[in-house]
Structures are given as structure tokens and as C-alpha cells.
Design an enzyme around this catalytic site. Sequence first.
Site: not given
Ligand code: GRF
Length: 200
Positions: A12, A14, A66, A93, A110, A151, A179, A181
Site C-alpha cells: 500500500g 501507493n 467466485r 481480476i 502499472h 492493462d 520517481q 508511481e
Molecule cells: C505497484 O508497483 C503498482 O504499480 C503495482 O503494484 C505495486 C503496488 O505497490 N500495480 P504498493 O502496494 O502500492 O506498495
Amino acid sequence: MLRVAVCVSGGGTNLQAIIDAVSCGEIKDTKIVGVFSNNPGAYALKRAEEAGIDNCAISPKDFSSREEFNRAFLDKLDEWDPDLVVLAGFLVIIPKEMISRYRGRMINIHPSLIPSFCGTGYYGLKVHEEALKKGVKVTGATVHFVDEGTDTGRIIAQKAVEVQDGDTPEILQKRVMEQAEWVLLPRVINDIACGNIKLG
Ligand code: GRF
């Protein structure tokens, strides 16, 4: 006020970048209304908890099919009534029904410059391993809308990152996160909140 739900499976970082950007005002006029995880052990849930954000873990393992999991997942998201759903390291998914319900309102980050190093099987370190194997000198991150493919949705924004001599997949992954994400995702959410990027 843009209502944002974030879906996560792991660490987490991001999510944390979004939380921090909302709290310091870098992302304006936005509320994170909920954090969903398929993984009850995800550290991302602790981050949500610490930030006082409603959060919920529902594992596919707890359901006999599912379809039942998909229903519970969709119900939870609907309960939060988000304007925008952000997939931030979400390794599930997305059910077709959810894609059509949130079409044009669901985005994913991504860790490569799509269309390179993306699609089925390209997640985690694998993306960076393949970039290094190919010998690209520039990689980066992409934020895109989510459609039925992996994607394949319309690209919203990209940020490039240099590959350096001696990089390992781990080092490159860290640089792409720092740098690209953690900068790009909050920026896109703010642009959506401010109306500079249109949903739908
Ligand atoms: C990141 O590299 C994101 O781009 C990808 O999965 C990773 C997640 O990392 N889709 P985090 O859980 O946000 O640390």
C-alpha cells in the site's frame, strides 16, 4: 468533493502516497471513502486504519464460488458510492459487471510504460526483471482506465524513469515507485478532482 475508493492487495505505498497528498492538500476536494482488500493481511489496511479511513477485507477464500466473492466485492464498493475507483496494487481480476458499472471511473497504476512490459503475468518484480532483460534505458509508470483487458484501457498519464547501470529489479522497482508511481497517481487523482481530466 470527489469520493475515491482504493483497492489494494499488498504494502500500500501507493495508497499512502494518496493519503498523504489528500491530507497535505496536494490532492484537492477529495475524500477517500473506503479501502478494499482481497488480502486480510495486507499492510495497506493498517495504513487505512491509521488514517481513519473505512476499510474492508474480503477474501475469495471465504466464498464457495467466485461469483459470490464478486458480488460481495461489488456490494462493498457500491456501499461507499465512489465517483472514482483506484486500483493501487490490486491483484484481483475485476469482475465484468464491475467494469461496466464503473467504466470510465476506474483507474489502475502499472509500473511500466505501457505498452511495454504489461499484460497477463506482468506484476510485481517481473515487470522490472523483463525491462532489465530487454535492456531498455527508460522505463516508468502508467495510469490508465480499466477495461476488460489486462492493462489495455485508455492511457491517462505516464512518467518516465531512467534505468541505470547496475540496476537490479529491486532497485529499479524502488526508483520507479519513488520517481513515478507516488508522483503520478496523486497527480492524476487531483486532475480528476479539479476537472482537468474527465471521467466517463
Ligand atoms: C505497484 O508497483 C503498482 O504499480 C503495482 O503494484 C505495486 C503496488 O505497490 N500495480 P504498493 O502496494 O502500492 O506498495
